[in-house]
Write an enzyme that holds these catalytic residues in place. Structure first.
Site, PDB file in Angstrom:
ATOM      1  N   GLU A  96       0.827  -1.209   0.000  1.00  0.00           N
ATOM      2  CA  GLU A  96       0.000   0.000   0.000  1.00  0.00           C
ATOM      3  C   GLU A  96       0.858   1.255   0.000  1.00  0.00           C
ATOM      4  O   GLU A  96       1.885   1.308   0.667  1.00  0.00           O
ATOM      5  CB  GLU A  96      -0.823   0.064   1.277  1.00  0.00           C
ATOM      6  CG  GLU A  96      -1.879  -0.975   1.383  1.00  0.00           C
ATOM      7  CD  GLU A  96      -2.611  -0.871   2.720  1.00  0.00           C
ATOM      8  OE1 GLU A  96      -3.487  -1.687   2.956  1.00  0.00           O
ATOM      9  OE2 GLU A  96      -2.278   0.023   3.517  1.00  0.00           O
ATOM     10  N   CYS A 117       2.778   8.266   2.165  1.00  0.00           N
ATOM     11  CA  CYS A 117       3.291   7.257   3.090  1.00  0.00           C
ATOM     12  C   CYS A 117       3.644   6.000   2.287  1.00  0.00           C
ATOM     13  O   CYS A 117       2.784   5.447   1.597  1.00  0.00           O
ATOM     14  CB  CYS A 117       2.219   6.959   4.138  1.00  0.00           C
ATOM     15  SG  CYS A 117       2.715   5.694   5.298  1.00  0.00           S
ATOM     16  N   CYS A 124       5.343  -7.685   7.837  1.00  0.00           N
ATOM     17  CA  CYS A 124       6.316  -7.155   8.787  1.00  0.00           C
ATOM     18  C   CYS A 124       6.598  -8.221   9.840  1.00  0.00           C
ATOM     19  O   CYS A 124       5.698  -8.950  10.259  1.00  0.00           O
ATOM     20  CB  CYS A 124       5.776  -5.897   9.462  1.00  0.00           C
ATOM     21  SG  CYS A 124       6.989  -5.141  10.564  1.00  0.00           S
ATOM     22  N   CYS A 128       4.159  -6.128  16.264  1.00  0.00           N
ATOM     23  CA  CYS A 128       3.403  -5.226  17.149  1.00  0.00           C
ATOM     24  C   CYS A 128       1.953  -5.725  17.177  1.00  0.00           C
ATOM     25  O   CYS A 128       1.362  -5.937  16.112  1.00  0.00           O
ATOM     26  CB  CYS A 128       3.459  -3.792  16.644  1.00  0.00           C
ATOM     27  SG  CYS A 128       5.141  -3.215  16.398  1.00  0.00           S
ATOM     28  N   CYS A 131      -1.190  -4.152  15.091  1.00  0.00           N
ATOM     29  CA  CYS A 131      -0.956  -3.683  13.722  1.00  0.00           C
ATOM     30  C   CYS A 131      -1.457  -4.658  12.661  1.00  0.00           C
ATOM     31  O   CYS A 131      -1.150  -5.852  12.711  1.00  0.00           O
ATOM     32  CB  CYS A 131       0.537  -3.465  13.554  1.00  0.00           C
ATOM     33  SG  CYS A 131       1.011  -3.121  11.862  1.00  0.00           S
ATOM     34  N   CYS A 355      -2.832   1.379   8.641  1.00  0.00           N
ATOM     35  CA  CYS A 355      -1.761   0.806   7.837  1.00  0.00           C
ATOM     36  C   CYS A 355      -1.953  -0.693   7.615  1.00  0.00           C
ATOM     37  O   CYS A 355      -2.115  -1.449   8.555  1.00  0.00           O
ATOM     38  CB  CYS A 355      -0.470   1.121   8.576  1.00  0.00           C
ATOM     39  SG  CYS A 355       0.860   0.021   8.298  1.00  0.00           S
TER      40      CYS A 355
END
Ligand code: SF4
Length: 372
Positions: A96, A117, A124, A128, A131, A355
């Site tokens: 994205e 962004c 990832c 976290c 997220c 995100c």
């Protein structure tokens, strides 16, 4: 996991590396400048468009490089001021790129601050817990060419919106490396990409308007402090004590605050720039007055700006954003101490702007029974 594309992306070449490739073929150095001018200034979308290059050179370029390594699959515009580009890579992985417009008081959307962004990884590995990007785990690093190509796709989109006046990337105020992935975990590709974004022969975007955001990889923050280009730094803090941070960010076990804060100081002292502390406010996790006071101490110590971001609910995760009153009370503790503080009212709820969410939804749809 590594992805080896059939051809490297032209958007991952620097002026020097392309000159060297051309020299191997006995071509003069000025050709590299001409080619990059077609890519970044004239925005050629096909090799045939590069009309001042000999035909044989265009054929060689087509055999050797991918002109655009990412394809636009979806451009979702929200009713408010956030646009998302969902992009597909050569191995069908999705990333994205988000455009955020923050209207300035009294002047309306036409004069809003515009931020792009960008992402640096597919998925990832940092884990976290709040997220969306981390939910499906880590797939791979993006190449430098794929990172740069996200910005070129934004340029294409702007060119189409204002066909007569070619919209330059310079019309954007900031680029934040804050999308999917931990940027400093893909360090070499990141620095190469941002060098291309910054260069006059590339996208010509000032380093001071580029912010790299990290969850706190201390050795890489120290390495970044030694880079000659003065990028800005943001720390995804999200907890003002080890206890809270560890609960939501596994990275804190390797790099607790006692290691992180001194590294941030080294960076800001070397670059003379204010660092930003990003703090996602999550109800019942980190939104207490005690956390606000401890964040105040850290921010004063670092002379940092604080960006408070009320949590954006993610489907499948239990976390919630605090009430407006609680958000304001938290912000007030910082403001009263004279700390430069923004309380971002998150944009783009209706397009899954948190995100990684749009990608996640599309991936899920793809893998649902009956889908390709
Ligand atoms: S918040 Fe950033 S570092 Fe943490 S899992 Fe999500 S993308 Fe990775």
């Amino acid at each position: 996991m590594k992805f080896a594309p059939a051809k490297p992306a032209l958007t991952g070449e620097t002026l020097d590396s392309l000159t060297a490739r051309l020299a191997e073929r006995g071509e003069p150095a000025f050709r590299a400048g001409q080619i990059l001018d077609w890519v970044y200034k004239k925005r050629a979308r096909a090799w045939e468009d590069m009309t001042n290059l000999p035909k044989a050179m265009r054929a060689w370029l087509a055999e050797t490089f991918e002109l655009m390594p990412v394809a636009l699959v979806l451009n979702r515009q929200s009713a408010d001021v956030t646009d998302k580009l969902l992009l597909e890579l050569g191995d069908r992985a999705l990333i994205e790129t988000v455009i955020i417009r923050a209207p300035q008081e009294g002047v309306g959307l036409d004069h809003s601050r515009k931020t792009i962004c960008i992402s640096t990884q597919v998925g990832c590995a940092m884990g976290c817990v709040f997220c969306a990007s981390g939910l499906a785990g880590f797939k791979r690093d993006l190449s430098a060419g794929e990172i740069v190509a996200q910005l070129l796709q934004v340029c294409y989109r702007e060119d189409e919106r204002t066909p007569r006046a070619r919209a330059e990337l310079a019309s954007f105020d900031n680029i934040v490396v804050m999308g999917m992935g931990e940027p400093l975990a893909n360090y070499d590709a990141l620095i190469r990409a941002l060098t291309i974004v910054n260069a006059e022969w590339g996208l010509g975007f000032g380093a001071r308007r580029i912010t790299i955001s990290t969850s706190g990889l201390v050795p890489k923050i120290l390495k970044l402090a030694d880079e000659p280009l003065g990028f800005r730094l943001a720390i995804s803090l999200h907890g003002a004590t080890d206890e809270v941070r560890e609960q939501i960010m596994p990275v804190n076990r390797a790099y607790p605050l006692a290691k992180l804060i001194p590294a941030v100081k080294v960076f800001s002292e070397k670059h003379g720039r204010m660092v930003t502390l990003e703090f996602i406010l999550i109800e019942g996790v980190n939104d207490s007055l005690d956390q606000a006071r401890r964040l105040r101490t850290l921010a004063l110590d670092l002379h940092a700006h604080v960006n408070l971001i009320p949590y954006n609910t993610v489907e499948g995760l239990p976390w919630k954003r605090p009430s407006l009153t609680r958000q304001d009370t938290f912000a007030e503790v910082l403001r009263q101490a004279g700390i430069s503080t923004t309380l971002r009212r998150e944009k783009g709820h209706d397009i899954a702007a948190a995100c990684g969410q749009l990608r996640l939804q599309t991936e899920r749809a793809r893998t649902a029974p009956g889908e390709a």
